[in-house]
Scaffold this motif. Structure first.
Motif, PDB file in Angstrom:
ATOM      1  N   GLU A 336      -9.422 -24.217 -23.909  1.00 22.11           N
ATOM      2  CA  GLU A 336      -9.421 -24.697 -25.289  1.00 22.11           C
ATOM      3  C   GLU A 336      -9.620 -23.541 -26.270  1.00 22.11           C
ATOM      4  O   GLU A 336      -9.007 -23.499 -27.335  1.00 22.11           O
ATOM      5  CB  GLU A 336     -10.519 -25.749 -25.484  1.00 22.11           C
ATOM      6  N   THR A 337     -10.504 -22.612 -25.890  1.00 17.40           N
ATOM      7  CA  THR A 337     -10.755 -21.446 -26.746  1.00 17.40           C
ATOM      8  C   THR A 337      -9.484 -20.626 -26.918  1.00 17.40           C
ATOM      9  O   THR A 337      -9.161 -20.179 -28.023  1.00 17.40           O
ATOM     10  CB  THR A 337     -11.876 -20.563 -26.145  1.00 17.40           C
ATOM     11  N   PHE A 340      -7.105 -22.205 -29.503  1.00 11.35           N
ATOM     12  CA  PHE A 340      -7.316 -22.019 -30.945  1.00 11.35           C
ATOM     13  C   PHE A 340      -7.590 -20.565 -31.341  1.00 11.35           C
ATOM     14  O   PHE A 340      -7.705 -20.245 -32.512  1.00 11.35           O
ATOM     15  CB  PHE A 340      -8.395 -22.962 -31.494  1.00 11.35           C
ATOM     16  N   LEU A 393     -13.937 -26.545 -33.755  1.00 10.21           N
ATOM     17  CA  LEU A 393     -12.822 -26.757 -32.829  1.00 10.21           C
ATOM     18  C   LEU A 393     -13.298 -26.981 -31.396  1.00 10.21           C
ATOM     19  O   LEU A 393     -12.621 -27.626 -30.598  1.00 10.21           O
ATOM     20  CB  LEU A 393     -11.865 -25.560 -32.886  1.00 10.21           C
ATOM     21  N   ARG A 394     -14.488 -26.433 -31.060  1.00  8.78           N
ATOM     22  CA  ARG A 394     -15.034 -26.611 -29.703  1.00  8.78           C
ATOM     23  C   ARG A 394     -15.645 -28.000 -29.504  1.00  8.78           C
ATOM     24  O   ARG A 394     -15.872 -28.424 -28.376  1.00  8.78           O
ATOM     25  CB  ARG A 394     -16.113 -25.553 -29.421  1.00  8.78           C
ATOM     26  N   THR A 400      -8.437 -31.372 -31.687  1.00  9.05           N
ATOM     27  CA  THR A 400      -8.168 -29.944 -31.879  1.00  9.05           C
ATOM     28  C   THR A 400      -6.811 -29.689 -32.512  1.00  9.05           C
ATOM     29  O   THR A 400      -6.692 -28.873 -33.432  1.00  9.05           O
ATOM     30  CB  THR A 400      -8.250 -29.213 -30.512  1.00  9.05           C
ATOM     31  N   ASP A 401      -5.781 -30.382 -32.039  1.00 12.11           N
ATOM     32  CA  ASP A 401      -4.430 -30.151 -32.568  1.00 12.11           C
ATOM     33  C   ASP A 401      -4.344 -30.444 -34.060  1.00 12.11           C
ATOM     34  O   ASP A 401      -3.792 -29.653 -34.833  1.00 12.11           O
ATOM     35  CB  ASP A 401      -3.411 -31.014 -31.805  1.00 12.11           C
ATOM     36  N   SER A 403      -6.824 -30.494 -36.245  1.00 11.88           N
ATOM     37  CA  SER A 403      -7.642 -29.518 -36.974  1.00 11.88           C
ATOM     38  C   SER A 403      -6.927 -28.180 -37.107  1.00 11.88           C
ATOM     39  O   SER A 403      -6.960 -27.544 -38.159  1.00 11.88           O
ATOM     40  CB  SER A 403      -8.988 -29.319 -36.259  1.00 11.88           C
ATOM     41  N   LEU A 404      -6.276 -27.743 -36.029  1.00  6.33           N
ATOM     42  CA  LEU A 404      -5.546 -26.471 -36.071  1.00  6.33           C
ATOM     43  C   LEU A 404      -4.433 -26.512 -37.110  1.00  6.33           C
ATOM     44  O   LEU A 404      -4.229 -25.557 -37.872  1.00  6.33           O
ATOM     45  CB  LEU A 404      -4.967 -26.144 -34.684  1.00  6.33           C
TER      46      LEU A 404
END
Length: 418
Positions: A336-337, A340, A393-394, A400-401, A403-404
């Protein structure tokens, strides 16, 4: 898991077959030696497959890689083996993304082994990675995944007793001999083949049979002599195979040949002969069953035999699974890190641009402007802002998608697709 930062338009797949649904004959059709694996690797590059791992043992043949469709991987296996697509699909399994990751963890930690807790597969995973690297078929995802599986395997070995007790194909073979052959110390034993299983079988024979009539034969006599020297047993040349079989009471076949090495035509013994075939593909031709004095046992039969050690090992499975989940969670967090990281990096660059513009503006406007202090304070603020976004984001509760995409729109970020 919604996607991978390594391969934007491909998914990560595991395709393969194993002892669970495919018998030794069928596994033999799909077994891969090093030249075949090299050929698959070269073909995979042309097909656009990325991050490919190829594993082939006596119990399984598997491909792991990034592809548009799993059939790309299935096609690679079938085009470079004796088996057909129809035969493969009859017994095959296909896992995608998170399921594929979970599968390689189970395989690499011995939970999916024919003999529970048999960790020899981990060396195959390591070799598979080195071969992939040689063919330029690795990427950060595959490297990190392999290292995580190795880490889980080590922890399970050190923190549980899943691999306690002497249990392996080689030991199972010796246990069968001890249980079924009376006066074993007086019998003539011939071991044909000195690969890993052959060496382990030899060691177990020496340890557990108290037999001084053990002979080793290998196509390359030097290899046989190295093993014989270690365990203080006899060596004969490959050309003496037929005459040595006539003398022996027990023949253990552990060669790595793709075709049978023992057949009815070379067996000229009249006395009872027990043959244990520990090879995949089978290295003993079925035509020997036409001989009345021959008893043939294959490794699949050995692996099915009840064993107290295996029963004891089963109680450590939950502990092993817990370790796998811990290591897998770390891997997922890393993944995940990475997903992003490009956005956070682009955000930091954008904020630095803003900082540079502001510092330039104020340095021209203010006479007593301390640029060094302003630089230091600005960098600390940028660090705190980017850390805040990264923490957001974590958060597992965050999409996550979405937010990115929002961060990229607000700050008008340009992300390097590489």
């Amino acid at each position: 898991m919604k996607g991978y930062p390594i391969s934007k338009h491909h998914s990560f797949y595991a395709v393969g077959l194993s002892y669970k649904k495919a018998d030794a004959v069928l596994r033999g059709k799909f077994s891969l030696d090093v030249p075949k694996i090299d050929a698959i690797s070269e073909a995979a590059k042309k097909e656009g497959v990325e991050g490919l791992l190829v594993i082939s043992t006596c119990n399984r043949t598997e491909l792991y890689g990034f592809a548009q469709h799993p059939f790309q991987l299935i096609k690679l296996v079938c085009e470079h083996t004796e088996g057909t697509v129809e035969e493969f699909q009859e017994v095959a399994y296909i896992f995608k993304n998170q399921e594929a990751i979970s599968h390689i963890f189970r395989v690499g930690t011995g939970l999916d082994s024919q003999i529970l807790g048999d960790f020899e597969i981990i060396s195959q995973i390591k070799q598979s990675f080195y071969r992939a690297k040689k063919h330029d078929l690795t990427n950060p995802f595959v490297e990190r995944l392999c290292n995580s599986v190795i880490q889980a395997s080590k922890r399970i070995k050190n923190e549980t007793e899943l691999s306690s007790g002497a249990t392996s194909v080689a030991f199972a073979a010796v246990k069968y001999i001890l249980a079924n052959v009376p006066e074993i110390s007086n019998k003539n034993i011939l071991l044909f083949g000195t690969g890993k299983i052959g060496r382990n079988t030899c060691e177990n024979l020496v340890k557990h049979t108290d037999n001084s009539h053990i002979t080793i034969i290998n196509r390359t006599k030097e290899k046989a002599e190295r093993v014989a020297g270690k365990f203080q047993v006899n060596v004969k040349a490959f050309g003496e195979l037929q005459s040595e079989i006539r003398k022996c009471d027990i023949l253990v076949v552990a060669t790595g040949s793709q075709l049978p090495t023992i057949s009815k035509s070379i067996l000229h013994t009249k006395k009872p002969l027990l043959i244990l075939d520990l090879s995949v593909p089978k290295n003993v031709n079925d035509d020997i069953m036409e001989l009345a004095n021959i008893n043939l046992i294959h490794l699949d039969q050995l692996s099915q035999m009840a064993d107290e050690t295996l029963e004891r090992r089963r109680q450590f499975v939950p502990q092993a699974q817990e370790i796998i989940e811990q290591v897998k969670a770390d891997f997922t967090k890393w993944l995940e890190t990475r997903k992003f990281a490009p956005v956070i990096s682009a955000l930091k660059d954008k904020l630095k641009e803003m900082k540079a513009e502001e510092l330039d503006f104020h340095s021209k406007k203010l006479n007593d402007f301390n640029e060094e202090q302003a630089e230091m304070i600005s960098d600390r603020i940028i660090q705190k802002i980017t850390k805040q976004f990264a923490n957001h984001l974590r958060n597992p509760a965050v999409d996550t998608d979405d937010s990115l995409q929002l961060i990229q729109r607000i700050f008008q970020l340009e992300i390097d697709s590489k």
